[in-house]
Design an enzyme around this catalytic site. Structure first.
Site, PDB file in Angstrom:
ATOM      1  CG  LEU A 397      -1.904  -1.149   1.348  1.00 32.27           C
ATOM      2  CD1 LEU A 397      -2.550  -1.142   2.706  1.00 32.27           C
ATOM      3  CD2 LEU A 397      -2.943  -1.065   0.250  1.00 32.27           C
ATOM      4  CD  GLU A 398       4.129   1.636  -2.912  1.00 33.82           C
ATOM      5  OE1 GLU A 398       3.734   1.933  -4.047  1.00 33.82           O
ATOM      6  OE2 GLU A 398       5.026   0.804  -2.723  1.00 33.82           O
ATOM      7  CB  SER A 399       0.352   7.334  -3.668  1.00 33.84           C
ATOM      8  OG  SER A 399       0.240   6.508  -4.815  1.00 33.84           O
ATOM      9  CB  ALA A 401      -3.433   2.896   1.061  1.00 30.03           C
ATOM     10  CD  GLU A 435       6.503   3.227  -5.785  1.00 28.74           C
ATOM     11  OE1 GLU A 435       6.309   4.361  -5.307  1.00 28.74           O
ATOM     12  OE2 GLU A 435       6.127   2.894  -6.919  1.00 28.74           O
TER      13      GLU A 435
END
Length: 599
Positions: A397-399, A401, A435
Site C-alpha cells: 500500500l502506498e499513495s 492508500a 517503493e
C-alpha cells in the site's frame, strides 16, 4: 507539474544571474543518472537531462532543469561528450575546523571520498605537507599518534583510478602544551543496562565516566559485543542492530579520554533479543515473485500450477478494495476455476512454497481511517486467508492508500496486522514491498511520503517475515554511505539500500529519529524481471550475483563494502513471475542459481 523547492527559494527574482551555463563545453556524463522527478537533488548533486550535464544549486525535486532556466535551480555544466576524467572529491569529517587537543593525544583524521566517473583508489592525509598516512578502503581514516604541540592544517587528498586527485577543505587545529602529559585512564563505566530489546536490536545505556583532575577529558566510549568492538559512541548510549532473534549477547563498555587513555572494560551484562516475526520455514535464501491475477502485455493469467519451481514465495497480485476497510478477491478466469485455484494454492504450499495475497500495487487502495474499518479489514482478510488457503499477506500500500506521515493508515495498519496475526496464529506470513522513497527516502527527508513506511515497519518488526523494497521506477537512492545518489540497477544501490535496512540509519539528513535495523534474514531486495516489467531499475544477472556475494561474503563489492558479512541475507524479489515467464525465465534461472551458491 508540481515544483518542489525545500527551502522555498524565489529564484525568479534573480533572473539570468542565477545560472552559469557552459554552452560550448563538452563534459563527461559517465556514471551520472538521468533526471528523475521523484529524486531529491541537493546542492552539488549532478544529473543528466536532454544530453546536458547539470548540477543542482538548491534542494529540489519534480522540476526539470529546463523548466525555469532563469530561476537558478540548476547550473548547466555543458553538453555530454567524451569529456575528460572528473577528479574525485574529498570531504574531511574529522577533526573539525578549530578543534583543540592536548599534546600527546592520538588524533583520528577521517574523510569521505567519492568519484563521479570512476572509483576512489586511496585517500592520503596531510599535516601541512607531511603525510599522516594512506587508507585505501572506505571509511577512510588514519590516526596521528602522540601529537606534539602547535598549530596545524589538516587535509585529505583523494586519488581515483585514473590518477586524478581531489583535495578537501583544510581543517585548522591547535594542539596545546600541557604541563604534565595525561597518562591516567578515565574511570570504568558503570550501570550498563539494556534499555529496550527487539528481535534484531538491543539498546544500551550506562553512567558517564570521569577523567582525572587536569586530564584531557572524556572523548567517548567503546562498546564490545561478545568480545568484539561494535561501536564507539561519544555519549552514554548505543544501539546494537542487525542481531538474530531469540539470541543472547554479552556486552561491555570502556571509556576513552582525549589523550588516548582507555579504562578497563566495565562489568559484563547479557541481553537476549526477542523472538522473530511470523513463520521461520522459508529457505535460507529465497526467490520471491509476484503473480498476475490479471491480463496485461506480459500475457494472460496462468494457473498457479504453471509457476516455475524456482520461486519460493508466490505473491498473488492483488486483493481488491471492497470499501470501508473490507478486502475482496476474485480469481481471474485465466487461473482456472475458483476450485482449481484453491487446489493449486494447496499443492504449492505442500511443496514448501508460500502463497500470500498482496494488497496495493500501483493503483491499489484500502481505507483504514477508523476502528470500524480496521475491524472490517481484519475480518475480511481472515476470511480470504482461510478460504483460499493463503499463508498471509503482503503489504504494498502506498499513495493509493494515502500512506504519508501523520495519516491514520500509519497506525491503523499496524493495529490491523497485529490483530490478524493473532487470529491466524504462528503460521501467519507477513511481507512488505514499498517503493524506496517510502523507506530509505527518509534518510534525505522525513515528511510527506518520505520515510512514511518506517513507523509501519518498526511497529510490525516482530511480525515481519520479509521486506523487499522496490528499487526501481524511482531513480537514485540516497544513503549514509555515499555523498551521491546510488544509481538504480547498480551493486552499490542494492548493497547500500540493504545495509540501511539491516544496520539502521538516522532520518532527515542525520537530524531526525533513528530507524533501528532489522535482522538480515528479514531483508531482500526487489527488482524488475526484465526490460518490459518496469520503466527503470533493471539489473544484470552479474550485478545481482555480485550484490548478493558482497552482502553475504564481502566479495565482489562495488564502492560500498559492508563492515561485516550478513550470510543470512534472505534473497531477491521480482516483478514479476509472468514477465519472467514471457522473457524465457532470463531472471529467475540465473538468480536461483546464485541463491543456491550462497553460504
Amino acid at each position: 507539474m508540481s515544483i518542489r523547492l525545500t527551502n522555498g527559494l524565489l529564484c525568479g527574482l534573480l533572473l539570468a544571474a542565477c545560472i552559469s551555463p557552459a554552452q560550448a563545453q563538452s563534459v563527461s556524463c559517465t556514471g551520472i543518472a538521468e533526471w528523475n522527478a521523484s529524486t531529491i537533488y541537493n546542492p552539488g548533486d549532478k544529473l543528466v537531462y536532454q544530453g546536458r550535464l547539470y548540477q543542482a544549486a538548491t534542494t529540489i525535486w519534480n522540476a526539470p532543469p529546463t523548466h525555469c532556466p532563469s530561476c537558478g535551480w540548476y547550473q548547466d555544466l555543458g553538453v555530454c561528450g567524451t569529456g575528460t576524467n572528473t577528479p574525485p572529491t574529498a570531504t574531511l569529517t574529522a577533526p573539525a575546523n578549530g578543534a583543540t587537543f592536548n599534546a600527546g593525544a592520538n588524533i583520528t583524521v577521517s574523510a569521505n571520498a567519492a568519484d563521479a566517473n570512476g572509483t576512489v583508489t586511496q585517500v592520503q592525509f596531510f599535516r601541512g605537507t607531511t603525510s599522516l598516512g594512506i587508507d585505501t578502503t572506505s571509511p577512510y581514516s588514519v590516526t596521528w599518534a602522540n601529537a606534539s604541540a602547535g598549530n596545524y592544517a589538516i587535509k585529505a587528498v583523494a586519488t581515483d583510478n585514473a590518477g586524478a586527485t581531489g583535495t578537501s577543505a583544510t581543517a585548522n587545529i591547535t594542539v596545546n602544551t600541557v604541563g604534565t602529559p595525561d597518562t591516567t585512564a578515565p574511570s570504568v563505566p558503570t550501570g550498563l543496562a539494556a534499555t529496550s530489546v527487539t528481535s534484531s536490536s538491543i539498546n544500551l545505556s550506562w553512567n558517564a565516566s570521569t577523567d582525572n583532575a587536569g586530564g584531557s577529558g572524556i572523548a567517548g566510549y567503546d562498546v564490545y559485543r561478545n568480545g568484539t568492538l561494535v561501536g564507539s559512541p561519544a555519549g552514554t548510549s548505543f544501539s546494537s542492530t542487525g542481531l538474530a532473534a531469540s539470541t543472547a549477547y554479552n556486552f561491555r563498555v570502556r571509556a576513552r579520554d582525549n589523550a588516548g587513555n582507555a579504562s578497563a572494560q566495565g562489568a559484563q551484562i547479557t541481553a537476549t533479543t526477542s523472538a522473530g516475526g511470523g513463520s521461520n520455514d522459508l529457505p535460507r535464501h529465497a526467490l520471491v515473485g509476484y503473480w498476475h491475477n490479471f491480463t496485461n502485455p506480459s500475457g494472460p493469467t496462468i494457473p498457479i500450477s504453471q509457476i516455475s519451481n524456482d520461486f519460493d514465495v508466490i505473491v498473488v497480485a492483488f486483493g481488491d478494495d471492497a470499501g470501508n476497510g473490507n478486502v475482496s478477491f476474485t480469481v481471474d478466469p485465466g487461473a482456472g476455476s475458483e476450485a482449481q485455484f484453491i487446489a493449486d494454492v494447496a499443492a504449492a504450499r505442500s511443496r514448501g512454497k508460500k502463497v500470500v495475497l498482496s494488497l496495493g500495487g500501483q493503483n491499489g487502495t484500502v481505507t483504514l481511517n477508523n476502528s470500524t474499518q480496521v475491524a472490517n479489514f481484519v475480518n475480511s482478510m481472515e476470511d480470504l486467508i482461510r478460504y483460499y488457503g493463503f499463508d498471509g499477506v503482503d503489504i504494498d500500500l502506498e499513495s493509493g492508500a494515502g500512506v504519508s506521515h501523520g495519516a491514520p493508515v500509519q497506525t491503523n495498519l499496524v493495529t490491523a496486522i497485529k490483530q490478524l496475526n493473532t487470529r491466524i496464529g504462528p503460521s501467519f506470513y507477513l511481507s512488505m514491498a514499498p517503493e524506496h522513497p517510502y523507506v530509505q527516502g527518509g534518510f534525505a527527508a522525513y515528511s510527506g511520503i518520505w520515510g512514511a513506511y518506517l513507523p509501519i515497519i518498526d511497529g510490525l518488526r516482530q511480525e515481519l517475515d520479509l521486506i523487499h523494497v522496490q528499487y526501481y521506477n524511482n531513480g537514485a537512492l540516497y544513503s549514509p554511505y555515499s555523498q551521491n545518489g546510488l544509481a538504480e540497477g547498480s551493486i552499490d544501490m542494492l548493497v547500500g539500500a540493504s545495509l540501511m535496512l539491516i544496520e539502521g540509519f538516522r532520518t532527515n539528513n542525520n537530524t531526525g529519529v533513528v530507524f533501528n535495523g532489522l535482522r538480515p534474514d528479514q531483508v531482500a531486495f526487489g527488482l524488475p524481471s526484465g526490460p518490459s516489467s518496469a520503466n527503470s531499475g533493471q539489473a544484470s544477472s552479474a550485478t545481482i550475483a555480485n550484490a548478493l556475494n558482497c552482502l553475504t561474503r564481502l566479495q565482489s563489492c562495488g564502492t560500498i563494502r559492508p563492515q561485516q558479512a550478513y550470510p543470512t541475507f534472505r534473497g531477491v524479489m521480482t516483478w514479476s513471475i509472468n514477465w519472467d515467464r514471457r522473457d524465457g525465465f532470463n531472471f529467475s534461472r540465473p538468480v536461483r542459481a546464485t541463491l543456491n551458491t550462497l553460504p
